[in-house]
Design a protein around this motif. Structure first.
Motif, PDB file in Angstrom:
ATOM      1  N   ASP A  11       0.831  -1.204   0.000  1.00  0.00           N
ATOM      2  CA  ASP A  11       0.000   0.000   0.000  1.00  0.00           C
ATOM      3  C   ASP A  11       0.870   1.260   0.000  1.00  0.00           C
ATOM      4  O   ASP A  11       0.563   2.226  -0.710  1.00  0.00           O
ATOM      5  CB  ASP A  11      -0.939   0.008   1.205  1.00  0.00           C
ATOM      6  CG  ASP A  11      -2.035  -1.051   1.100  1.00  0.00           C
ATOM      7  OD1 ASP A  11      -2.414  -1.426  -0.033  1.00  0.00           O
ATOM      8  OD2 ASP A  11      -2.511  -1.496   2.159  1.00  0.00           O
ATOM      9  N   THR A  30      -5.904   5.384  -2.579  1.00  0.00           N
ATOM     10  CA  THR A  30      -5.223   4.244  -1.957  1.00  0.00           C
ATOM     11  C   THR A  30      -5.450   4.248  -0.454  1.00  0.00           C
ATOM     12  O   THR A  30      -5.759   3.201   0.139  1.00  0.00           O
ATOM     13  CB  THR A  30      -3.715   4.262  -2.285  1.00  0.00           C
ATOM     14  OG1 THR A  30      -3.548   4.178  -3.701  1.00  0.00           O
ATOM     15  CG2 THR A  30      -2.993   3.101  -1.614  1.00  0.00           C
ATOM     16  N   LYS A  33      -8.909   3.023   0.262  1.00  0.00           N
ATOM     17  CA  LYS A  33      -9.010   1.564   0.153  1.00  0.00           C
ATOM     18  C   LYS A  33      -8.447   0.886   1.403  1.00  0.00           C
ATOM     19  O   LYS A  33      -8.991  -0.107   1.883  1.00  0.00           O
ATOM     20  CB  LYS A  33      -8.275   1.067  -1.089  1.00  0.00           C
ATOM     21  CG  LYS A  33      -8.965   1.403  -2.380  1.00  0.00           C
ATOM     22  CD  LYS A  33      -8.139   0.954  -3.566  1.00  0.00           C
ATOM     23  CE  LYS A  33      -8.721   1.484  -4.855  1.00  0.00           C
ATOM     24  NZ  LYS A  33      -7.856   1.244  -6.007  1.00  0.00           N
ATOM     25  N   ASP A  36     -10.973   1.299   4.149  1.00  0.00           N
ATOM     26  CA  ASP A  36     -12.103   0.388   3.929  1.00  0.00           C
ATOM     27  C   ASP A  36     -11.744  -1.043   4.324  1.00  0.00           C
ATOM     28  O   ASP A  36     -12.575  -1.763   4.874  1.00  0.00           O
ATOM     29  CB  ASP A  36     -12.539   0.411   2.460  1.00  0.00           C
ATOM     30  CG  ASP A  36     -13.235   1.704   2.067  1.00  0.00           C
ATOM     31  OD1 ASP A  36     -13.621   2.479   2.960  1.00  0.00           O
ATOM     32  OD2 ASP A  36     -13.376   1.935   0.847  1.00  0.00           O
ATOM     33  N   ARG A  37     -10.510  -1.432   4.040  1.00  0.00           N
ATOM     34  CA  ARG A  37     -10.069  -2.805   4.298  1.00  0.00           C
ATOM     35  C   ARG A  37      -9.639  -3.015   5.753  1.00  0.00           C
ATOM     36  O   ARG A  37      -9.919  -4.032   6.349  1.00  0.00           O
ATOM     37  CB  ARG A  37      -8.907  -3.151   3.361  1.00  0.00           C
ATOM     38  CG  ARG A  37      -8.399  -4.566   3.473  1.00  0.00           C
ATOM     39  CD  ARG A  37      -7.259  -4.865   2.497  1.00  0.00           C
ATOM     40  NE  ARG A  37      -6.102  -4.023   2.728  1.00  0.00           N
ATOM     41  CZ  ARG A  37      -5.590  -3.163   1.834  1.00  0.00           C
ATOM     42  NH1 ARG A  37      -6.112  -3.011   0.646  1.00  0.00           N
ATOM     43  NH2 ARG A  37      -4.529  -2.439   2.144  1.00  0.00           N
TER      44      ARG A  37
END
Length: 129
Positions: A11, A30, A33, A36-37
């Protein structure tokens, strides 16, 4: 759920690729994301990795004095980056986490992370010249 060390590195590399290309939305995308993860803890890990990239192997953690000329006149995001990188350089994860949480609470974390990514690229570029 937290990220694996390899996922954090991947990442961080994606953030740096976007920053290198001047793609601000790619940088923030990025980080979005990652959140979110893995939540804010995942984004913190990526930011800590960027700070590590900036500091490099210059000195052992916990023994750094960093100089940021004009920092008192800088905007919130630049002051945040200076303090966050200083926290990393001095192995002060508690301060790093507090800064991260404060920026999130203030609604300024995306700006701070974008500035951190840009500053990391600028630092890497300065090392090659």
């Amino acid at each position: 759920m937290t990220e694996s060390p390899q996922q954090t590195l991947d990442d961080a590399a994606a953030v740096l690729r976007s920053a290198l290309a001047g793609d601000g939305p790619g940088v923030t995308g990025t980080f979005d994301k990652v959140v979110d993860r893995s939540g804010l803890a995942g984004a913190y890990g990526v930011a800590w990795c960027l700070a590590a990239t900036m500091v490099g192997d210059a000195a052992p953690p916990g023994h750094c004095a960093l100089d940021f000329p004009g920092i008192d006149e800088a905007g919130y995001d630049a002051r945040w980056v200076a303090r966050f990188v200083s926290a990393y350089a001095n192995a002060d994860a508690d301060t790093g986490a507090a800064l991260f949480g404060a920026a999130a609470a203030d609604g300024l974390l995306p700006d701070c992370l974008l500035t951190l990514a840009g500053s990391t690229i600028a630092t890497l570029r300065s090392r090659t010249t």
